[in-house]
Design a protein around this motif. Sequence first.
Motif, PDB file in Angstrom:
ATOM      1  N   GLY A 278     -20.322   3.508 -18.731  1.00 55.38           N
ATOM      2  CA  GLY A 278     -19.631   3.137 -19.968  1.00 55.38           C
ATOM      3  C   GLY A 278     -20.483   2.221 -20.831  1.00 55.38           C
ATOM      4  N   LYS A 279     -21.802   2.318 -20.671  1.00 52.41           N
ATOM      5  CA  LYS A 279     -22.714   1.488 -21.466  1.00 52.41           C
ATOM      6  C   LYS A 279     -23.824   2.350 -22.057  1.00 52.41           C
ATOM      7  CE  LYS A 279     -22.021  -2.546 -18.597  1.00 52.41           C
ATOM      8  NZ  LYS A 279     -22.535  -3.339 -17.501  1.00 52.41           N
ATOM      9  N   HIS A 280     -24.269   1.958 -23.262  1.00 52.48           N
ATOM     10  CA  HIS A 280     -25.388   2.651 -23.898  1.00 52.48           C
ATOM     11  C   HIS A 280     -26.643   2.571 -23.025  1.00 52.48           C
ATOM     12  CE1 HIS A 280     -24.118   3.864 -27.933  1.00 52.48           C
ATOM     13  NE2 HIS A 280     -23.278   2.843 -27.900  1.00 52.48           N
ATOM     14  N   SER A 281     -27.579   3.490 -23.275  1.00 52.75           N
ATOM     15  CA  SER A 281     -28.821   3.551 -22.483  1.00 52.75           C
ATOM     16  C   SER A 281     -29.586   2.233 -22.515  1.00 52.75           C
ATOM     17  CB  SER A 281     -29.750   4.644 -23.021  1.00 52.75           C
ATOM     18  OG  SER A 281     -29.088   5.871 -23.082  1.00 52.75           O
ATOM     19  N   HIS A 282     -29.638   1.591 -23.695  1.00 58.33           N
ATOM     20  CA  HIS A 282     -30.453   0.366 -23.787  1.00 58.33           C
ATOM     21  C   HIS A 282     -29.855  -0.769 -22.952  1.00 58.33           C
ATOM     22  CE1 HIS A 282     -27.520   0.070 -27.105  1.00 58.33           C
ATOM     23  NE2 HIS A 282     -27.521  -1.209 -26.841  1.00 58.33           N
TER      24      HIS A 282
ATOM     25  N   GLN B 205     -17.168   9.820 -27.760  1.00 57.81           N
ATOM     26  CA  GLN B 205     -18.503   9.957 -27.145  1.00 57.81           C
ATOM     27  C   GLN B 205     -18.420   9.960 -25.622  1.00 57.81           C
ATOM     28  OE1 GLN B 205     -20.986   6.855 -29.370  1.00 57.81           O
ATOM     29  NE2 GLN B 205     -22.129   8.747 -29.657  1.00 57.81           N
ATOM     30  N   ASN B 206     -19.506  10.386 -25.006  1.00 52.93           N
ATOM     31  CA  ASN B 206     -19.575  10.322 -23.537  1.00 52.93           C
ATOM     32  C   ASN B 206     -19.465   8.868 -23.051  1.00 52.93           C
ATOM     33  OD1 ASN B 206     -22.142   9.698 -24.544  1.00 52.93           O
ATOM     34  ND2 ASN B 206     -23.244  10.784 -22.933  1.00 52.93           N
ATOM     35  N   LEU B 207     -19.744   7.943 -23.932  1.00 52.02           N
ATOM     36  CA  LEU B 207     -19.609   6.514 -23.642  1.00 52.02           C
ATOM     37  C   LEU B 207     -18.161   6.124 -23.295  1.00 52.02           C
ATOM     38  CD1 LEU B 207     -21.218   3.749 -24.019  1.00 52.02           C
ATOM     39  CD2 LEU B 207     -20.310   3.723 -26.343  1.00 52.02           C
ATOM     40  N   ASP B 208     -17.204   6.969 -23.716  1.00 52.77           N
ATOM     41  CA  ASP B 208     -15.785   6.605 -23.611  1.00 52.77           C
ATOM     42  C   ASP B 208     -15.127   7.012 -22.289  1.00 52.77           C
ATOM     43  OD1 ASP B 208     -15.924   5.651 -26.260  1.00 52.77           O
ATOM     44  OD2 ASP B 208     -15.550   7.656 -27.049  1.00 52.77           O
ATOM     45  N   PHE B 209     -15.808   7.842 -21.503  1.00 50.70           N
ATOM     46  CA  PHE B 209     -15.145   8.364 -20.295  1.00 50.70           C
ATOM     47  C   PHE B 209     -14.759   7.256 -19.308  1.00 50.70           C
ATOM     48  CE2 PHE B 209     -17.546  12.458 -21.194  1.00 50.70           C
ATOM     49  CZ  PHE B 209     -16.423  13.143 -21.606  1.00 50.70           C
ATOM     50  N   ALA B 210     -15.676   6.337 -19.052  1.00 53.16           N
ATOM     51  CA  ALA B 210     -15.421   5.332 -18.009  1.00 53.16           C
ATOM     52  C   ALA B 210     -14.134   4.573 -18.310  1.00 53.16           C
ATOM     53  CB  ALA B 210     -16.607   4.379 -17.894  1.00 53.16           C
ATOM     54  N   GLN B 211     -14.020   4.073 -19.523  1.00 50.65           N
ATOM     55  CA  GLN B 211     -12.814   3.296 -19.851  1.00 50.65           C
ATOM     56  C   GLN B 211     -11.553   4.162 -19.884  1.00 50.65           C
ATOM     57  OE1 GLN B 211     -15.762   1.510 -22.232  1.00 50.65           O
ATOM     58  NE2 GLN B 211     -14.284  -0.018 -22.912  1.00 50.65           N
ATOM     59  N   THR B 212     -11.723   5.430 -20.251  1.00 43.88           N
ATOM     60  CA  THR B 212     -10.577   6.348 -20.234  1.00 43.88           C
ATOM     61  C   THR B 212     -10.051   6.498 -18.804  1.00 43.88           C
ATOM     62  OG1 THR B 212     -11.584   7.574 -22.049  1.00 43.88           O
ATOM     63  CG2 THR B 212      -9.827   8.685 -20.825  1.00 43.88           C
ATOM     64  N   PHE B 213     -10.963   6.778 -17.875  1.00 42.65           N
ATOM     65  CA  PHE B 213     -10.527   7.036 -16.499  1.00 42.65           C
ATOM     66  C   PHE B 213      -9.959   5.764 -15.866  1.00 42.65           C
ATOM     67  CE2 PHE B 213     -14.035  10.458 -16.562  1.00 42.65           C
ATOM     68  CZ  PHE B 213     -13.201  11.308 -17.258  1.00 42.65           C
ATOM     69  N   LEU B 214     -10.535   4.623 -16.213  1.00 43.55           N
ATOM     70  CA  LEU B 214     -10.017   3.374 -15.662  1.00 43.55           C
ATOM     71  C   LEU B 214      -8.613   3.120 -16.192  1.00 43.55           C
ATOM     72  CD1 LEU B 214     -13.290   1.240 -15.807  1.00 43.55           C
ATOM     73  CD2 LEU B 214     -12.141   2.074 -13.749  1.00 43.55           C
TER      74      LEU B 214
ATOM     75  N   GLY C  36     -17.536   1.514 -24.429  1.00 41.13           N
ATOM     76  CA  GLY C  36     -16.818   2.631 -25.035  1.00 41.13           C
ATOM     77  C   GLY C  36     -15.410   2.233 -25.423  1.00 41.13           C
ATOM     78  N   LYS C  37     -14.572   3.259 -25.546  1.00 42.36           N
ATOM     79  CA  LYS C  37     -13.189   3.053 -25.946  1.00 42.36           C
ATOM     80  C   LYS C  37     -12.374   4.077 -25.167  1.00 42.36           C
ATOM     81  CE  LYS C  37     -11.726   2.761 -30.696  1.00 42.36           C
ATOM     82  NZ  LYS C  37     -11.245   1.428 -30.847  1.00 42.36           N
TER      83      LYS C  37
END
Length: 535
Positions: free
Chosen positions: A90-94, A397-406, A419-420
């Motif tokens: 749930g975090k950007h690459s950088h 974005q793919n960034l949002d999956f982690a927070q969605t599943f949690l 993410g969101k």
Amino acid sequence: MKPTFLTIVFAGLFILITSCKQGAKDLAPKKPNIVFIMSDDHAYQAISAYDERLIKTPNIDRIAKEGMLFTNASVTNSICAPSRAVILTGKHSHINGKIDNISPFDTTNVTFPQLLQKAGYQTAMFGKLHFGNNPKGFDEFKILPGQGDYYNPRFITATGDTIVTGYVTDITTDLTLDWLQNRRDAKKPFMLMYLHKAPHRSWMPAPRHYKEFTKNAYPLPATLFDNYATRETTAGPAEMNILKHMTLRYDLKITDEVLEELNIEEHLGIGGLNKFNPEQRAEWDKVYGPINEAFKKEYGNMNDSTLMVWKYQRYMQDYLGTIAAVDENVGRVLNYLDDEGLTENTIVIYTSDQGFYLGEHGWFDKRFMYNESFKTPLLIKWPNVITPGTTEDEMVQNLDFAQTFLEVAGVTAPEDMQGKSLVPLLIGEKEKWDRDAVYYHYYEYPAEHAVKRHYGIATKEFKLIHFYYDVDVWELYDREKDPQELNNVFNDPDYAQVVSELKDKLNGLRKKYKDSDSLSNQYIQLYKDKGLIEE
Ligand code: SGN
Ligand code: CA
């Protein structure tokens, strides 16, 4: 999870469960299971729920029919392992550090499967991960080493490697169904990551599909012969043009003998063909032999444009052939959930690690922030929660999956995830969704396909991109007037105001996500330290 939503979903499930005649032991409300299906390089153009021109994918489409089709889903960095790292952390690459396919994934990152496992979920992963290290937070995993093989693939497990005879897409599904059938703990909710290698290069379909697909002819994309005008120093030098960079042997399965006869020299190896057993090879040769013979006869009469079209057709036949097996196997998993009574309480997601060029701009591969590789397919079904047949055009974005599943699991997400949760969109509370722009940053350069480092911002109307490192080029696309992104209007005076506003917005996003030039320079230094670029 917000309390109101929690209450609604769990109360709904409670009523549903108590109203069944199942008896007292099943009375506890159940958290939803999560089946996360991801393929590798699956372009949205090759899913009939998005686009019917190339292939029918009835099983994948079923997810949208019974749930939601996202038409504006994108990735933050269009390449395999970085995309997977973004999904898991749930975090950007950088921030998570996995900027490219080369650097190792830092396993001190906290990932959502670890948190779900801690919260009582049973977790499993099957198929392609591509990290170079094993996933954390899984009760069971069987993953392909690196890119994996299409035929007779090796799998890494917690207790050692195993080679399984057969076709990778079928085998990945067999392993998944075996786990669901024999090791799933019915007392726990589960989170399953079912990750296909297909349709990754070098596109090798199963025999039942190459027999059929090699007969097909496909419509040419409008931009197949793009001359990269207005993008001369960015799109121009990329090495992913079908005519110039797609190889006859490795990609399109022309044999060494034929290449030798035609005096064509190529350096890329034979790829997965050396993984065949003799029976598989014989079956392959029955179909690809005549293709080779025909090519040998026609080659002398081909010019650049007819060769381009021939290559495009061969590419599509094999690429789409691999997708036919993905779709069938997604159907097997959906049917299993139906047959076992699991469908009602299971969220199913279908996505890809990024999009892909199917001849648009003359290209294959991905990496660019341009539409076909930036956009990724996303279909989600969640019975009794998502209204069936919904189309959602918000920028996710793919960034949002982690927070969605949690959120779905009732677990509070760590503060530093970026993410969101998509839950408001899934439950139809769109008014709670306030994102108006997304951020992108690609790093892997210099490298295969020569796509330069760039970062940018996309709104629904515009895309502003800055290419850096060995160039300093800005591009602006008017997404509504120029959806094919052929005309860079960055220097057009009519867009001066847009440029200025978007630059501000981009700076704001970079601040919010904690990206900066100094971080970009650190990642360039990393390439220097590794000897990947000269000092
Ligand atoms: C391989 C492919 C590339 C592809 C990368 C990354 N070359 O290196 O065409 O861009 O993977 O793909 S190949 O000659 O090995 O097929 S990714 O999906 O893993 O990021
Ligand atoms: Ca990929």
